[in-house]
Write a protein that holds these residues in place. Structure first.
Motif, PDB file in Angstrom:
ATOM      1  N   GLY A 108      -1.940  -3.077  -6.914  1.00 13.70           N
ATOM      2  CA  GLY A 108      -1.596  -2.126  -8.269  1.00 13.70           C
ATOM      3  C   GLY A 108      -2.911  -1.214  -8.093  1.00 13.70           C
ATOM      4  O   GLY A 108      -2.635  -0.753  -9.635  1.00 13.70           O
ATOM      5  N   LYS A 109      -3.320  -1.132  -7.894  1.00 12.67           N
ATOM      6  CA  LYS A 109      -4.659  -0.810  -7.822  1.00 12.67           C
ATOM      7  C   LYS A 109      -4.869   0.941  -7.501  1.00 12.67           C
ATOM      8  O   LYS A 109      -4.144   1.229  -6.181  1.00 12.67           O
ATOM      9  N   LYS A 110      -5.286   2.169  -8.139  1.00 18.45           N
ATOM     10  CA  LYS A 110      -5.730   3.679  -7.146  1.00 18.45           C
ATOM     11  C   LYS A 110      -7.117   3.626  -6.832  1.00 18.45           C
ATOM     12  O   LYS A 110      -7.770   3.590  -7.732  1.00 18.45           O
ATOM     13  N   ILE A 111      -7.390   3.848  -5.736  1.00 16.06           N
ATOM     14  CA  ILE A 111      -8.590   4.727  -4.942  1.00 16.06           C
ATOM     15  C   ILE A 111      -8.608   6.456  -4.444  1.00 16.06           C
ATOM     16  O   ILE A 111      -6.967   6.874  -4.642  1.00 16.06           O
ATOM     17  N   PRO A 112      -9.548   7.122  -4.718  1.00 12.37           N
ATOM     18  CA  PRO A 112      -9.612   8.360  -4.093  1.00 12.37           C
ATOM     19  C   PRO A 112      -9.095   8.361  -2.541  1.00 12.37           C
ATOM     20  O   PRO A 112      -9.746   7.335  -1.947  1.00 12.37           O
ATOM     21  N   ILE A 113      -8.490   8.657  -2.547  1.00 15.76           N
ATOM     22  CA  ILE A 113      -8.434   8.848  -0.143  1.00 15.76           C
ATOM     23  C   ILE A 113      -9.162   9.596   0.496  1.00 15.76           C
ATOM     24  O   ILE A 113     -10.201  10.891  -0.451  1.00 15.76           O
ATOM     25  N   ARG A 114     -10.585   8.424   1.375  1.00 14.32           N
ATOM     26  CA  ARG A 114     -11.364   8.812   1.898  1.00 14.32           C
ATOM     27  C   ARG A 114     -11.087   9.542   3.460  1.00 14.32           C
ATOM     28  O   ARG A 114     -10.673   8.500   3.063  1.00 14.32           O
ATOM     29  N   CYS A 115     -11.502  10.104   4.232  1.00 12.58           N
ATOM     30  CA  CYS A 115     -11.432  10.737   5.489  1.00 12.58           C
ATOM     31  C   CYS A 115     -12.348  10.732   5.736  1.00 12.58           C
ATOM     32  O   CYS A 115     -13.332  11.260   5.769  1.00 12.58           O
ATOM     33  N   SER A 116     -11.951  10.811   7.938  1.00  9.51           N
ATOM     34  CA  SER A 116     -13.077  10.917   8.617  1.00  9.51           C
ATOM     35  C   SER A 116     -13.512  12.414   8.256  1.00  9.51           C
ATOM     36  O   SER A 116     -12.297  12.851   8.001  1.00  9.51           O
ATOM     37  N   SER A 117     -14.277  12.787   9.813  1.00  4.57           N
ATOM     38  CA  SER A 117     -14.747  14.053  10.132  1.00  4.57           C
ATOM     39  C   SER A 117     -12.977  14.364  10.324  1.00  4.57           C
ATOM     40  O   SER A 117     -13.226  15.979  10.522  1.00  4.57           O
ATOM     41  N   SER A 118     -12.205  13.334  11.806  1.00  5.30           N
ATOM     42  CA  SER A 118     -11.739  13.633  11.901  1.00  5.30           C
ATOM     43  C   SER A 118     -10.354  13.664  11.511  1.00  5.30           C
ATOM     44  O   SER A 118      -8.995  14.240  11.968  1.00  5.30           O
ATOM     45  N   GLY A 119      -9.923  13.617  10.039  1.00  6.49           N
ATOM     46  CA  GLY A 119      -8.999  13.290   8.925  1.00  6.49           C
ATOM     47  C   GLY A 119      -8.273  12.290   9.157  1.00  6.49           C
ATOM     48  O   GLY A 119      -7.151  12.233   8.742  1.00  6.49           O
ATOM     49  N   MET A 121       0.758  -1.146   0.237  1.00  8.14           N
ATOM     50  CA  MET A 121      -0.095  -0.072  -0.006  1.00  8.14           C
ATOM     51  C   MET A 121       1.180   1.372   0.046  1.00  8.14           C
ATOM     52  O   MET A 121       1.924   1.447   0.900  1.00  8.14           O
ATOM     53  N   LYS A 122       0.867   2.160  -0.470  1.00 11.14           N
ATOM     54  CA  LYS A 122       1.013   4.195  -0.783  1.00 11.14           C
ATOM     55  C   LYS A 122      -0.095   4.728  -0.661  1.00 11.14           C
ATOM     56  O   LYS A 122      -0.891   4.261  -0.961  1.00 11.14           O
ATOM     57  N   LEU A 123       0.551   5.686   0.065  1.00  7.90           N
ATOM     58  CA  LEU A 123      -0.508   6.643   0.613  1.00  7.90           C
ATOM     59  C   LEU A 123      -0.156   7.995  -0.421  1.00  7.90           C
ATOM     60  O   LEU A 123       1.692   8.594   0.319  1.00  7.90           O
ATOM     61  N   ASP A 124      -0.761   8.671  -1.597  1.00 14.87           N
ATOM     62  CA  ASP A 124       0.133   9.456  -1.994  1.00 14.87           C
ATOM     63  C   ASP A 124      -1.014  10.981  -1.888  1.00 14.87           C
ATOM     64  O   ASP A 124      -1.826  11.378  -2.508  1.00 14.87           O
ATOM     65  N   PHE A 125      -0.609  11.746  -0.543  1.00 19.02           N
ATOM     66  CA  PHE A 125      -1.215  13.009  -0.014  1.00 19.02           C
ATOM     67  C   PHE A 125      -1.561  13.871  -1.082  1.00 19.02           C
ATOM     68  O   PHE A 125      -2.274  14.552  -0.881  1.00 19.02           O
ATOM     69  N   GLY A 126      -0.010  13.924  -1.810  1.00 20.11           N
ATOM     70  CA  GLY A 126      -0.101  14.905  -3.545  1.00 20.11           C
ATOM     71  C   GLY A 126      -0.858  15.127  -4.321  1.00 20.11           C
ATOM     72  O   GLY A 126      -1.783  16.012  -4.774  1.00 20.11           O
ATOM     73  N   MET A 127      -1.468  13.868  -4.595  1.00 21.52           N
ATOM     74  CA  MET A 127      -2.227  13.509  -5.417  1.00 21.52           C
ATOM     75  C   MET A 127      -3.927  12.781  -4.829  1.00 21.52           C
ATOM     76  O   MET A 127      -4.598  12.679  -5.186  1.00 21.52           O
ATOM     77  N   ASP A 128      -3.852  12.616  -3.702  1.00 21.23           N
ATOM     78  CA  ASP A 128      -5.252  12.204  -2.436  1.00 21.23           C
ATOM     79  C   ASP A 128      -5.287  10.544  -3.295  1.00 21.23           C
ATOM     80  O   ASP A 128      -6.352  10.625  -4.047  1.00 21.23           O
ATOM     81  N   GLU A 129      -4.468   9.989  -3.333  1.00 22.71           N
ATOM     82  CA  GLU A 129      -4.623   8.585  -4.271  1.00 22.71           C
ATOM     83  C   GLU A 129      -4.148   7.488  -2.933  1.00 22.71           C
ATOM     84  O   GLU A 129      -3.025   7.811  -2.364  1.00 22.71           O
ATOM     85  N   ILE A 130      -5.206   6.559  -3.161  1.00 19.94           N
ATOM     86  CA  ILE A 130      -4.543   5.078  -2.103  1.00 19.94           C
ATOM     87  C   ILE A 130      -3.966   4.662  -3.555  1.00 19.94           C
ATOM     88  O   ILE A 130      -4.784   4.112  -3.420  1.00 19.94           O
ATOM     89  N   GLU A 131      -2.592   3.455  -2.730  1.00 16.97           N
ATOM     90  CA  GLU A 131      -2.514   2.317  -3.942  1.00 16.97           C
ATOM     91  C   GLU A 131      -2.474   1.222  -3.106  1.00 16.97           C
ATOM     92  O   GLU A 131      -1.728   1.538  -2.107  1.00 16.97           O
ATOM     93  N   ALA A 132      -3.011  -0.019  -3.785  1.00 23.43           N
ATOM     94  CA  ALA A 132      -2.669  -1.465  -3.113  1.00 23.43           C
ATOM     95  C   ALA A 132      -2.922  -2.518  -4.329  1.00 23.43           C
ATOM     96  O   ALA A 132      -3.445  -2.979  -5.419  1.00 23.43           O
TER      97      ALA A 132
END
Length: 366
Positions: free
Chosen positions: A188-199, A175-186
């Protein structure tokens, strides 16, 4: 969708059963007599840092750090239903009992058969608010990370937290978290990062959430919009339900203020909102039980409106004496008289002679 409240063998009110027919329980202690808002074991702290350390076979190290209040933790658990919070500070995956129960409810029958456990675990976790918590057991549970079926090993503790996915588990999924692009990779696939209200970054573990993310990644951007001016009543209700869940089951007043600030509030929405909250399992479980009154409300507002009647037995050796007590529930004025036997007609004669003859027939008898 909910059953009426029943009582246990001691006469205490039980929580209602949910739409699935199972009795709902407190997320904190598992009790069927109250929900987490009214849990007697809850410790009131406005702001706290939740530091958790793990102790196992001589190993002791920093485990979890969560900066949150009790209310924020409860909201965090609901926002992460069916999802895991990504926490690189975790050396081992752990989840709260409440989150685990919700996750199990959402699994289909085929997936439930894949669940393994509980296995004995010697791990002990120390939280800032909840003290030292021994693992209730370890489970292997099925999940799908960006469409890839996996089995996740997690310890369960009696605390109001969602699953915290460990660094080890994230490493296994590459898994890779790319906060610059707001993406999570796992895998070999990528999806947008979803955050809770606390971040906290959240990762869906169940298929419905994954499908939603895959649709977003394919379209690159997607805006979920409800037009409260032109949409049908059915679509408006669906929109209200979705917003209500996304904002963590906020109280009615806060939810109305949210819609007013957005400039979309209409008075006719109030009826829809009341029905949504009345039929929402999440709202019911988070609702605080009413306080037990220190004194009872008066049962009568004037003299002779309600008469309480009771029968006492006085022993004189082997002889029984029957005493009829009559108490006015407004003034507490009391008259007592002896009656010959414990029979209905003797009690009626005593009331007629000592009460009705002087004050007239009471409005009611208790």
């Amino acid at each position: 969708p909910f059953s009426e409240r029943e009582r246990d063998k001691d006469g205490k009110l039980l929580n209602r059963k949910g739409p699935d027919g199972k009795r709902m329980t407190c997320f904190k202690c598992g009790s069927e007599l109250h929900f987490s808002k009214a849990c007697p074991s809850k410790k009131q702290k406005d702001e706290s840092v939740h530091l958790c350390e793990q102790t196992e076979a001589g190993y002791r190290g920093d485990y979890i750090i969560l900066a949150a209040s009790e209310g924020e933790l409860s909201t965090f658990t609901w926002e992460a239903r069916g999802s895991a919070a990504l926490d690189s500070c975790c050396s081992s995956t752990v989840a709260g009992k409440g989150w685990f129960e919700m996750y199990m409810e959402d699994l289909n029958e085929k997936e439930k058969k894949l669940v393994e456990g509980p296995f004995e675990s010697g791990k002990v976790f120390r939280f800032g608010n909840d003290g030292r918590l021994k693992s209730l057991g370890q489970y292997n549970i099925p999940a799908k990370i960006i469409g890839q079926p996996v089995m996740i090993t997690t310890d369960i503790v009696s605390s109001d937290i969602p699953m915290l996915l460990s660094k080890k588990a994230m490493k296994a999924a590459k898994m890779k978290l790319d906060f610059g692009m707001d993406e999570i990779e796992a895998f070999g696939k990528k999806i947008p990062i979803r955050c809770s209200s606390s971040g906290h970054p959240l990762l869906d573990l169940q298929e419905n959430g994954i499908k939603e993310h895959l649709e977003v990644s394919e379209k690159e951007i997607q805006v979920l919009l409800v037009n409260f001016e032109t949409d049908s009543e059915v679509d408006k209700v669906k929109g209200l339900v979705k917003i209500h869940k996304q904002f963590g089951h906020q109280p009615e007043e806060k939810f109305i203020n949210l819609l007013k600030n957005a400039g979309v509030w209409k008075q006719d929405m109030k009826g829809h909102l009341e029905k949504i909250m009345a039929g929402c399992v999440g709202c019911l479980q988070r609702r605080r039980n009413p306080d037990r009154p220190a004194i009872a409300l008066p049962m009568a507002s004037e003299f002779n409106q309600l008469l309480a009647v009771d029968l006492k037995i006085l022993y004189e050796g082997e002889k029984k004496l029957y005493i009829l007590h009559m108490i006015d529930m407004w003034s507490r004025y009391t008259i007592s008289t002896f009656i010959p036997r414990k029979r209905a007609r003797d009690a009626v004669d005593g009331m007629a002679e000592k009460w009705v003859a002087y004050f007239g027939a009471p409005g009611g008898i208790l």
